[in-house]
Motif scaffolding. Structure first.
Motif, PDB file in Angstrom:
ATOM      1  N   GLY A  60       0.817  -1.205   0.000  1.00 42.72           N
ATOM      2  CA  GLY A  60       0.000   0.000   0.000  1.00 42.72           C
ATOM      3  C   GLY A  60       0.854   1.259   0.000  1.00 42.72           C
ATOM      4  N   ARG A  61       0.177   2.389  -0.077  1.00 46.86           N
ATOM      5  CA  ARG A  61       0.870   3.678  -0.158  1.00 46.86           C
ATOM      6  C   ARG A  61       0.278   4.646   0.849  1.00 46.86           C
ATOM      7  NH1 ARG A  61       0.793   5.445  -6.362  1.00 46.86           N
ATOM      8  NH2 ARG A  61       2.754   6.476  -5.816  1.00 46.86           N
ATOM      9  N   ILE A  62       1.135   5.478   1.397  1.00 50.99           N
ATOM     10  CA  ILE A  62       0.699   6.508   2.346  1.00 50.99           C
ATOM     11  C   ILE A  62       1.319   7.834   1.928  1.00 50.99           C
ATOM     12  CG2 ILE A  62       0.716   7.268   4.763  1.00 50.99           C
ATOM     13  CD1 ILE A  62       1.074   4.338   5.583  1.00 50.99           C
ATOM     14  N   PHE A  63       0.471   8.856   1.886  1.00 46.94           N
ATOM     15  CA  PHE A  63       0.933  10.213   1.577  1.00 46.94           C
ATOM     16  C   PHE A  63       0.661  11.114   2.775  1.00 46.94           C
ATOM     17  CE2 PHE A  63      -0.208   8.091  -2.282  1.00 46.94           C
ATOM     18  CZ  PHE A  63       0.716   8.501  -3.243  1.00 46.94           C
ATOM     19  N   VAL A  64       1.637  11.927   3.133  1.00 52.69           N
ATOM     20  CA  VAL A  64       1.437  12.923   4.187  1.00 52.69           C
ATOM     21  C   VAL A  64       1.811  14.280   3.607  1.00 52.69           C
ATOM     22  CG1 VAL A  64       2.132  13.726   6.477  1.00 52.69           C
ATOM     23  CG2 VAL A  64       1.894  11.272   6.048  1.00 52.69           C
ATOM     24  N   GLY A  65       0.850  15.191   3.602  1.00 49.82           N
ATOM     25  CA  GLY A  65       1.102  16.516   3.036  1.00 49.82           C
ATOM     26  C   GLY A  65       1.566  16.432   1.593  1.00 49.82           C
ATOM     27  N   GLY A  66       1.051  15.445   0.856  1.00 47.70           N
ATOM     28  CA  GLY A  66       1.381  15.314  -0.557  1.00 47.70           C
ATOM     29  C   GLY A  66       2.662  14.539  -0.833  1.00 47.70           C
ATOM     30  N   THR A  67       3.438  14.222   0.200  1.00 42.36           N
ATOM     31  CA  THR A  67       4.667  13.448   0.021  1.00 42.36           C
ATOM     32  C   THR A  67       4.376  11.974   0.256  1.00 42.36           C
ATOM     33  OG1 THR A  67       5.981  15.268   0.900  1.00 42.36           O
ATOM     34  CG2 THR A  67       7.039  13.101   0.848  1.00 42.36           C
ATOM     35  N   GLU A  68       4.810  11.130  -0.672  1.00 42.60           N
ATOM     36  CA  GLU A  68       4.605   9.704  -0.441  1.00 42.60           C
ATOM     37  C   GLU A  68       5.641   9.213   0.556  1.00 42.60           C
ATOM     38  OE1 GLU A  68       4.479   6.927  -3.753  1.00 42.60           O
ATOM     39  OE2 GLU A  68       4.164   5.279  -2.323  1.00 42.60           O
ATOM     40  N   VAL A  69       5.168   8.853   1.753  1.00 43.43           N
ATOM     41  CA  VAL A  69       6.116   8.428   2.782  1.00 43.43           C
ATOM     42  C   VAL A  69       6.526   6.977   2.566  1.00 43.43           C
ATOM     43  CG1 VAL A  69       5.102  10.077   4.390  1.00 43.43           C
ATOM     44  CG2 VAL A  69       4.403   7.697   4.519  1.00 43.43           C
ATOM     45  N   THR A  70       5.763   6.251   1.761  1.00 42.58           N
ATOM     46  CA  THR A  70       6.110   4.862   1.467  1.00 42.58           C
ATOM     47  C   THR A  70       7.037   4.754   0.252  1.00 42.58           C
ATOM     48  OG1 THR A  70       3.880   4.825   0.483  1.00 42.58           O
ATOM     49  CG2 THR A  70       4.184   3.662   2.553  1.00 42.58           C
ATOM     50  N   ASP A  71       7.385   5.892  -0.337  1.00 39.82           N
ATOM     51  CA  ASP A  71       8.377   5.903  -1.404  1.00 39.82           C
ATOM     52  C   ASP A  71       9.721   5.446  -0.822  1.00 39.82           C
ATOM     53  OD1 ASP A  71      10.407   6.673  -3.217  1.00 39.82           O
ATOM     54  OD2 ASP A  71       9.152   8.305  -3.996  1.00 39.82           O
ATOM     55  N   ASP A  73      12.622   6.049  -1.586  1.00 41.50           N
ATOM     56  CA  ASP A  73      13.664   7.070  -1.526  1.00 41.50           C
ATOM     57  C   ASP A  73      13.337   8.211  -0.563  1.00 41.50           C
ATOM     58  OD1 ASP A  73      15.196   5.755  -3.419  1.00 41.50           O
ATOM     59  OD2 ASP A  73      14.105   6.700  -5.087  1.00 41.50           O
ATOM     60  N   VAL A  74      12.227   8.076   0.170  1.00 40.04           N
ATOM     61  CA  VAL A  74      11.815   9.200   1.007  1.00 40.04           C
ATOM     62  C   VAL A  74      12.817   9.396   2.154  1.00 40.04           C
ATOM     63  CG1 VAL A  74      10.410   8.042   2.772  1.00 40.04           C
ATOM     64  CG2 VAL A  74       9.708  10.279   1.904  1.00 40.04           C
ATOM     65  N   ASP A  75      12.939  10.636   2.568  1.00 42.68           N
ATOM     66  CA  ASP A  75      13.761  10.974   3.732  1.00 42.68           C
ATOM     67  C   ASP A  75      12.898  10.754   4.977  1.00 42.68           C
ATOM     68  OD1 ASP A  75      15.073  12.182   5.839  1.00 42.68           O
ATOM     69  OD2 ASP A  75      15.615  13.996   4.722  1.00 42.68           O
ATOM     70  N   ILE A  76      13.099   9.619   5.628  1.00 41.52           N
ATOM     71  CA  ILE A  76      12.228   9.232   6.743  1.00 41.52           C
ATOM     72  C   ILE A  76      12.266  10.267   7.861  1.00 41.52           C
ATOM     73  CG2 ILE A  76      11.950   7.550   8.625  1.00 41.52           C
ATOM     74  CD1 ILE A  76      12.543   5.355   6.767  1.00 41.52           C
ATOM     75  N   ASP A  77      13.442  10.815   8.130  1.00 42.93           N
ATOM     76  CA  ASP A  77      13.543  11.808   9.201  1.00 42.93           C
ATOM     77  C   ASP A  77      12.738  13.059   8.864  1.00 42.93           C
ATOM     78  OD1 ASP A  77      15.166  10.181  10.737  1.00 42.93           O
ATOM     79  OD2 ASP A  77      16.975  10.857   9.693  1.00 42.93           O
ATOM     80  N   ALA A  78      12.778  13.452   7.597  1.00 44.92           N
ATOM     81  CA  ALA A  78      12.021  14.629   7.179  1.00 44.92           C
ATOM     82  C   ALA A  78      10.523  14.366   7.332  1.00 44.92           C
ATOM     83  CB  ALA A  78      12.354  14.982   5.729  1.00 44.92           C
ATOM     84  N   VAL A  79      10.084  13.159   7.024  1.00 41.57           N
ATOM     85  CA  VAL A  79       8.674  12.801   7.187  1.00 41.57           C
ATOM     86  C   VAL A  79       8.280  12.870   8.660  1.00 41.57           C
ATOM     87  CG1 VAL A  79       7.027  10.888   7.076  1.00 41.57           C
ATOM     88  CG2 VAL A  79       8.544  11.359   5.137  1.00 41.57           C
ATOM     89  N   ARG A  80       9.097  12.261   9.495  1.00 40.37           N
ATOM     90  CA  ARG A  80       8.749  12.194  10.924  1.00 40.37           C
ATOM     91  C   ARG A  80       8.698  13.569  11.567  1.00 40.37           C
ATOM     92  NH1 ARG A  80      12.252   7.273  11.956  1.00 40.37           N
ATOM     93  NH2 ARG A  80      10.898   5.573  11.288  1.00 40.37           N
ATOM     94  N   ARG A  81       9.515  14.476  11.058  1.00 34.46           N
ATOM     95  CA  ARG A  81       9.518  15.845  11.587  1.00 34.46           C
ATOM     96  C   ARG A  81       8.164  16.519  11.409  1.00 34.46           C
ATOM     97  NH1 ARG A  81      14.355  17.711   8.366  1.00 34.46           N
ATOM     98  NH2 ARG A  81      15.549  15.923   9.055  1.00 34.46           N
ATOM     99  N   ARG A  82       7.429  16.080  10.387  1.00 34.21           N
ATOM    100  CA  ARG A  82       6.142  16.722  10.101  1.00 34.21           C
ATOM    101  C   ARG A  82       5.008  16.115  10.902  1.00 34.21           C
ATOM    102  NH1 ARG A  82       6.447  16.176   3.675  1.00 34.21           N
ATOM    103  NH2 ARG A  82       4.479  17.318   3.760  1.00 34.21           N
ATOM    104  N   ALA A 156       6.316  21.429  19.888  1.00 35.30           N
ATOM    105  CA  ALA A 156       7.518  22.249  19.753  1.00 35.30           C
ATOM    106  C   ALA A 156       8.257  21.960  18.449  1.00 35.30           C
ATOM    107  CB  ALA A 156       8.446  22.027  20.952  1.00 35.30           C
ATOM    108  N   MET A 157       7.931  20.832  17.839  1.00 36.24           N
ATOM    109  CA  MET A 157       8.568  20.474  16.568  1.00 36.24           C
ATOM    110  C   MET A 157       7.770  21.008  15.369  1.00 36.24           C
ATOM    111  SD  MET A 157      11.118  18.822  17.849  1.00 36.24           S
ATOM    112  CE  MET A 157      11.886  17.782  16.613  1.00 36.24           C
ATOM    113  N   ASN A 158       6.724  21.789  15.646  1.00 35.99           N
ATOM    114  CA  ASN A 158       5.870  22.359  14.593  1.00 35.99           C
ATOM    115  C   ASN A 158       5.332  21.326  13.602  1.00 35.99           C
ATOM    116  OD1 ASN A 158       8.262  24.838  14.794  1.00 35.99           O
ATOM    117  ND2 ASN A 158       6.125  25.211  15.333  1.00 35.99           N
ATOM    118  N   PRO A 159       4.679  20.294  14.111  1.00 36.12           N
ATOM    119  CA  PRO A 159       4.182  19.259  13.205  1.00 36.12           C
ATOM    120  C   PRO A 159       2.988  19.747  12.389  1.00 36.12           C
ATOM    121  CG  PRO A 159       3.341  18.875  15.413  1.00 36.12           C
ATOM    122  CD  PRO A 159       4.297  20.036  15.513  1.00 36.12           C
TER     123      PRO A 159
END
Ligand SMILES: Nc1ncnc2c1ncn2[C@@H]1O[C@H](COP(=O)(O)OP(=O)(O)O)[C@@H](O)[C@H]1O
Ligand SMILES: [Mg+2]
Length: 279
Positions: A60-71, A73-82, A156-159
Protein backbone atom coordinates in the motif's frame (compact mmCIF):
# COMPACT_ATOMS: atom_id res chain seq x y z
CA UNK A 1 -3.07 16.52 -3.47
CA UNK A 2 -3.10 19.48 -1.18
CA UNK A 3 -6.50 19.19 0.46
CA UNK A 4 -5.82 15.83 2.09
CA UNK A 5 -3.14 15.94 4.73
CA UNK A 6 -3.06 12.14 4.96
CA UNK A 7 -3.95 9.63 2.24
CA UNK A 8 -3.78 5.91 2.90
CA UNK A 9 -4.30 3.50 0.03
CA UNK A 10 -4.51 -0.27 0.27
CA UNK A 11 -2.40 -0.37 3.41
CA UNK A 12 -1.48 -3.87 4.56
CA UNK A 13 0.78 -4.90 7.38
CA UNK A 14 1.73 -8.40 8.47
CA UNK A 15 3.82 -9.56 11.37
CA UNK A 16 4.97 -12.97 10.16
CA UNK A 17 1.83 -14.92 9.34
CA UNK A 18 -0.38 -12.48 11.20
CA UNK A 19 -2.02 -9.96 8.86
CA UNK A 20 -2.81 -7.06 11.16
CA UNK A 21 -3.92 -4.48 8.56
CA UNK A 22 -5.91 -5.92 5.67
CA UNK A 23 -6.27 -3.14 3.16
CA UNK A 24 -6.93 0.22 4.79
CA UNK A 25 -8.09 3.16 2.67
CA UNK A 26 -8.42 6.40 4.58
CA UNK A 27 -8.11 10.11 3.90
CA UNK A 28 -7.73 12.80 6.51
CA UNK A 29 -8.36 16.31 5.28
CA UNK A 30 -6.23 19.21 6.42
CA UNK A 31 -7.57 20.41 9.75
CA UNK A 32 -9.74 17.34 10.21
CA UNK A 33 -9.97 15.38 13.46
CA UNK A 34 -10.48 11.65 12.93
CA UNK A 35 -11.05 9.40 15.92
CA UNK A 36 -10.19 5.73 15.44
CA UNK A 37 -12.01 3.29 17.68
CA UNK A 38 -12.08 -0.48 17.84
CA UNK A 39 -11.32 -3.47 20.00
CA UNK A 40 -7.90 -4.24 21.36
CA UNK A 41 -5.79 -5.95 18.70
CA UNK A 42 -7.79 -4.55 15.77
CA UNK A 43 -4.72 -2.75 14.38
CA UNK A 44 -5.30 0.83 15.53
CA UNK A 45 -1.78 1.38 16.85
CA UNK A 46 -0.23 -0.32 13.85
CA UNK A 47 -2.18 2.00 11.57
CA UNK A 48 -0.86 5.11 13.33
CA UNK A 49 2.64 3.68 13.47
CA UNK A 50 2.62 3.05 9.72
CA UNK A 51 1.71 6.68 9.05
CA UNK A 52 4.96 7.91 10.58
CA UNK A 53 6.91 4.83 9.52
CA UNK A 54 7.50 3.45 12.97
CA UNK A 55 6.27 0.31 11.21
CA UNK A 56 7.07 -0.46 7.61
CA UNK A 57 3.91 -1.25 5.63
CA UNK A 58 3.82 -4.62 3.86
CA UNK A 59 1.83 -3.14 0.99
CA UNK A 60 0.00 0.00 0.00
CA UNK A 61 0.87 3.68 -0.16
CA UNK A 62 0.70 6.51 2.35
CA UNK A 63 0.93 10.21 1.58
CA UNK A 64 1.44 12.92 4.19
CA UNK A 65 1.10 16.52 3.04
CA UNK A 66 1.38 15.31 -0.56
CA UNK A 67 4.67 13.45 0.02
CA UNK A 68 4.60 9.70 -0.44
CA UNK A 69 6.12 8.43 2.78
CA UNK A 70 6.11 4.86 1.47
CA UNK A 71 8.38 5.90 -1.40
CA UNK A 72 11.60 3.95 -0.95
CA UNK A 73 13.66 7.07 -1.53
CA UNK A 74 11.81 9.20 1.01
CA UNK A 75 13.76 10.97 3.73
CA UNK A 76 12.23 9.23 6.74
CA UNK A 77 13.54 11.81 9.20
CA UNK A 78 12.02 14.63 7.18
CA UNK A 79 8.67 12.80 7.19
CA UNK A 80 8.75 12.19 10.92
CA UNK A 81 9.52 15.85 11.59
CA UNK A 82 6.14 16.72 10.10
CA UNK A 83 4.25 14.27 12.30
CA UNK A 84 3.92 14.56 16.05
CA UNK A 85 3.03 11.44 18.00
CA UNK A 86 1.71 11.07 21.52
CA UNK A 87 1.60 7.64 23.14
CA UNK A 88 -0.35 6.08 25.96
CA UNK A 89 2.85 5.95 28.01
CA UNK A 90 4.16 9.47 27.89
CA UNK A 91 7.73 8.50 26.95
CA UNK A 92 9.32 11.58 28.49
CA UNK A 93 13.04 11.58 29.15
CA UNK A 94 13.03 10.95 32.93
CA UNK A 95 16.49 12.29 33.72
CA UNK A 96 16.08 15.83 32.37
CA UNK A 97 13.73 18.70 33.17
CA UNK A 98 10.47 19.47 31.44
CA UNK A 99 12.12 22.29 29.50
CA UNK A 100 14.94 20.00 28.36
CA UNK A 101 12.38 17.44 27.27
CA UNK A 102 11.13 20.10 24.88
CA UNK A 103 14.46 21.63 23.83
CA UNK A 104 16.57 18.51 23.23
CA UNK A 105 14.58 17.19 20.24
CA UNK A 106 14.40 20.67 18.72
CA UNK A 107 18.15 21.08 19.00
CA UNK A 108 19.01 17.59 17.84
CA UNK A 109 16.49 17.17 15.03
CA UNK A 110 15.69 20.71 13.91
CA UNK A 111 19.16 22.11 14.79
CA UNK A 112 17.60 25.04 16.61
CA UNK A 113 19.93 27.10 18.77
CA UNK A 114 19.73 27.09 22.55
CA UNK A 115 17.80 30.35 22.90
CA UNK A 116 15.42 29.63 20.04
CA UNK A 117 14.61 26.17 21.36
CA UNK A 118 14.07 27.53 24.87
CA UNK A 119 11.68 30.16 23.64
CA UNK A 120 9.65 27.63 21.62
CA UNK A 121 9.61 25.39 24.69
CA UNK A 122 8.26 28.20 26.87
CA UNK A 123 5.59 29.06 24.35
CA UNK A 124 4.36 25.48 24.13
CA UNK A 125 4.43 24.87 27.87
CA UNK A 126 2.21 27.92 28.18
CA UNK A 127 -0.14 26.49 25.58
CA UNK A 128 -0.67 23.35 27.64
CA UNK A 129 -0.86 25.32 30.89
CA UNK A 130 2.42 24.13 32.38
CA UNK A 131 4.71 27.15 32.24
CA UNK A 132 5.22 26.84 36.00
CA UNK A 133 6.59 23.27 35.63
CA UNK A 134 9.45 24.20 33.29
CA UNK A 135 12.14 23.26 35.80
CA UNK A 136 10.46 20.15 37.20
CA UNK A 137 11.43 16.56 36.42
CA UNK A 138 8.82 14.26 34.92
CA UNK A 139 8.55 12.15 38.07
CA UNK A 140 7.46 15.25 39.98
CA UNK A 141 4.40 15.65 37.75
CA UNK A 142 1.05 13.91 37.70
CA UNK A 143 0.26 11.62 34.79
CA UNK A 144 -1.99 14.27 33.27
CA UNK A 145 0.75 16.87 33.50
CA UNK A 146 3.29 14.45 32.01
CA UNK A 147 1.01 13.78 29.09
CA UNK A 148 0.53 17.53 28.54
CA UNK A 149 4.33 17.88 28.50
CA UNK A 150 4.49 15.09 25.92
CA UNK A 151 1.99 16.99 23.78
CA UNK A 152 3.95 20.24 24.20
CA UNK A 153 7.13 18.40 23.22
CA UNK A 154 5.48 17.19 20.02
CA UNK A 155 4.10 20.66 19.28
CA UNK A 156 7.52 22.25 19.75
CA UNK A 157 8.57 20.47 16.57
CA UNK A 158 5.87 22.36 14.59
CA UNK A 159 4.18 19.26 13.21
CA UNK A 160 1.61 19.39 10.40
CA UNK A 161 -0.17 16.37 11.82
CA UNK A 162 -0.62 14.98 15.31
CA UNK A 163 -1.19 11.28 15.98
CA UNK A 164 -2.52 10.30 19.41
CA UNK A 165 -2.51 6.65 20.48
CA UNK A 166 -4.84 6.27 23.47
CA UNK A 167 -3.38 9.38 25.11
CA UNK A 168 -5.60 9.15 28.19
CA UNK A 169 -5.71 5.39 28.70
CA UNK A 170 -2.93 5.30 31.28
CA UNK A 171 -4.38 8.15 33.33
CA UNK A 172 -6.41 8.15 36.51
CA UNK A 173 -9.94 9.19 35.62
CA UNK A 174 -9.71 12.59 37.27
CA UNK A 175 -6.71 13.50 35.08
CA UNK A 176 -8.28 12.63 31.73
CA UNK A 177 -10.13 15.91 31.32
CA UNK A 178 -7.07 18.15 31.39
CA UNK A 179 -5.44 16.18 28.56
CA UNK A 180 -8.62 16.13 26.48
CA UNK A 181 -8.91 19.88 27.01
CA UNK A 182 -5.49 20.41 25.41
CA UNK A 183 -6.48 18.17 22.50
CA UNK A 184 -9.73 20.06 22.11
CA UNK A 185 -7.75 23.31 21.91
CA UNK A 186 -5.51 21.86 19.18
CA UNK A 187 -8.53 20.72 17.22
CA UNK A 188 -10.06 24.19 17.50
CA UNK A 189 -6.81 25.69 16.23
CA UNK A 190 -7.12 23.58 13.09
CA UNK A 191 -4.53 20.88 13.75
CA UNK A 192 -4.93 17.76 11.63
CA UNK A 193 -5.33 14.92 14.10
CA UNK A 194 -5.75 11.15 14.15
CA UNK A 195 -6.79 10.05 17.61
CA UNK A 196 -7.11 6.48 18.82
CA UNK A 197 -9.33 6.75 21.86
CA UNK A 198 -12.02 5.12 23.95
CA UNK A 199 -13.35 8.49 25.08
CA UNK A 200 -16.65 8.47 23.25
CA UNK A 201 -17.83 11.82 24.53
CA UNK A 202 -14.61 13.38 23.24
CA UNK A 203 -15.17 11.68 19.90
CA UNK A 204 -18.72 12.96 19.78
CA UNK A 205 -17.76 16.47 20.64
CA UNK A 206 -14.49 16.95 18.76
CA UNK A 207 -14.16 14.40 15.96
CA UNK A 208 -15.18 15.38 12.46
CA UNK A 209 -15.27 11.67 11.69
CA UNK A 210 -15.15 8.43 13.63
CA UNK A 211 -13.61 5.31 12.10
CA UNK A 212 -14.46 1.93 13.59
CA UNK A 213 -11.83 -0.77 12.96
CA UNK A 214 -12.07 -4.46 13.62
CA UNK A 215 -9.68 -7.24 12.64
CA UNK A 216 -7.44 -5.00 10.57
CA UNK A 217 -10.16 -3.40 8.46
CA UNK A 218 -12.40 -0.35 8.59
CA UNK A 219 -15.90 -1.61 9.31
CA UNK A 220 -17.66 1.73 9.18
CA UNK A 221 -16.93 5.43 9.36
CA UNK A 222 -18.83 8.67 9.43
CA UNK A 223 -19.79 11.56 11.66
CA UNK A 224 -19.59 10.71 15.35
CA UNK A 225 -23.32 11.06 15.90
CA UNK A 226 -23.85 8.40 13.26
CA UNK A 227 -21.09 5.90 14.10
CA UNK A 228 -21.35 6.28 17.87
CA UNK A 229 -24.97 7.37 18.02
CA UNK A 230 -26.56 4.92 15.60
CA UNK A 231 -23.99 2.46 14.30
CA UNK A 232 -24.93 0.43 11.23
CA UNK A 233 -22.91 -2.66 11.92
CA UNK A 234 -23.47 -5.23 14.59
CA UNK A 235 -19.75 -5.36 15.38
CA UNK A 236 -19.72 -1.61 16.01
CA UNK A 237 -22.78 -1.89 18.26
CA UNK A 238 -21.24 -4.72 20.25
CA UNK A 239 -18.01 -2.80 20.70
CA UNK A 240 -19.78 0.36 21.82
CA UNK A 241 -22.00 -1.54 24.21
CA UNK A 242 -18.91 -3.10 25.76
CA UNK A 243 -17.03 0.15 26.28
CA UNK A 244 -19.97 2.36 27.18
CA UNK A 245 -21.57 -0.10 29.56
CA UNK A 246 -19.10 -2.79 30.57
CA UNK A 247 -21.43 -4.13 33.24
CA UNK A 248 -23.88 -5.12 30.53
CA UNK A 249 -21.31 -6.85 28.33
CA UNK A 250 -21.73 -10.53 27.54
CA UNK A 251 -18.98 -11.66 29.85
CA UNK A 252 -19.62 -10.22 33.30
CA UNK A 253 -16.18 -11.34 34.46
CA UNK A 254 -14.43 -9.09 31.99
CA UNK A 255 -15.51 -5.67 33.14
CA UNK A 256 -11.92 -4.85 33.96
CA UNK A 257 -11.00 -5.18 30.29
CA UNK A 258 -12.16 -1.67 29.57
CA UNK A 259 -9.96 -0.53 32.41
CA UNK A 260 -12.55 1.88 33.66
CA UNK A 261 -12.57 4.00 30.54
CA UNK A 262 -16.22 3.74 29.90
CA UNK A 263 -18.67 6.39 30.74
CA UNK A 264 -19.84 6.29 34.27
CA UNK A 265 -23.25 7.36 33.09
CA UNK A 266 -26.12 5.33 31.77
CA UNK A 267 -24.37 5.05 28.43
CA UNK A 268 -26.09 2.97 25.81
CA UNK A 269 -24.73 3.72 22.38
CA UNK A 270 -27.71 5.90 21.76
CA UNK A 271 -27.02 7.90 24.89
CA UNK A 272 -26.79 11.63 24.77
CA UNK A 273 -23.03 11.86 24.71
CA UNK A 274 -22.72 11.62 28.42
CA UNK A 275 -19.13 10.86 29.15
CA UNK A 276 -16.97 11.09 32.08
CA UNK A 277 -14.55 13.78 31.17
CA UNK A 278 -15.37 16.92 32.99
CA UNK A 279 -12.87 18.96 30.98
N1 LIG B 1 5.77 -5.46 16.64
C1 LIG B 1 4.85 -6.44 16.55
N2 LIG B 1 5.22 -7.71 16.31
C2 LIG B 1 4.30 -8.69 16.20
N3 LIG B 1 2.97 -8.49 16.31
C3 LIG B 1 2.55 -7.26 16.55
C4 LIG B 1 3.45 -6.16 16.68
N4 LIG B 1 2.73 -5.04 16.91
C5 LIG B 1 1.45 -5.43 16.93
N5 LIG B 1 1.32 -6.75 16.71
C6 LIG B 1 0.07 -7.49 16.62
O1 LIG B 1 -0.77 -6.80 15.73
C7 LIG B 1 -2.12 -6.87 16.16
C8 LIG B 1 -2.69 -5.48 16.23
O2 LIG B 1 -2.02 -4.76 17.23
P1 LIG B 1 -2.26 -3.23 17.49
O3 LIG B 1 -2.06 -2.47 16.23
O4 LIG B 1 -1.42 -2.88 18.64
O5 LIG B 1 -3.81 -3.22 17.87
P2 LIG B 1 -4.62 -2.16 18.72
O6 LIG B 1 -3.81 -0.92 18.84
O7 LIG B 1 -5.89 -1.97 17.96
O8 LIG B 1 -4.88 -2.80 20.05
C9 LIG B 1 -2.12 -7.61 17.47
O9 LIG B 1 -2.45 -8.95 17.22
C10 LIG B 1 -0.70 -7.49 17.93
O10 LIG B 1 -0.33 -8.58 18.71
MG1 LIG C 1 -3.14 0.11 20.47
Amino acid sequence: MAENEIEIRGLRKSFGENEVLRGIDLDVARGEVVCVIGPSGSGKSTLLRCVNLLEEPSAGRIFVGGTEVTDLDVDIDAVRRRIGMVFQQFNLFPHVTVTENLTLPQRRVLKRGRAGAASVARENLERVGLADKAGAYPAQLSGGQQQRVAIARALAMNPEVMLFDEPTSALDPELVGEVLAVMRMLAAEGMTMMVVTHEMSFAREVADRVVFMDEGAIVEQGPAEQVVGSPRHERTRNFLNRILDPAAAEDPGSTAAGNGHASSGSGKESGSGSGRETG
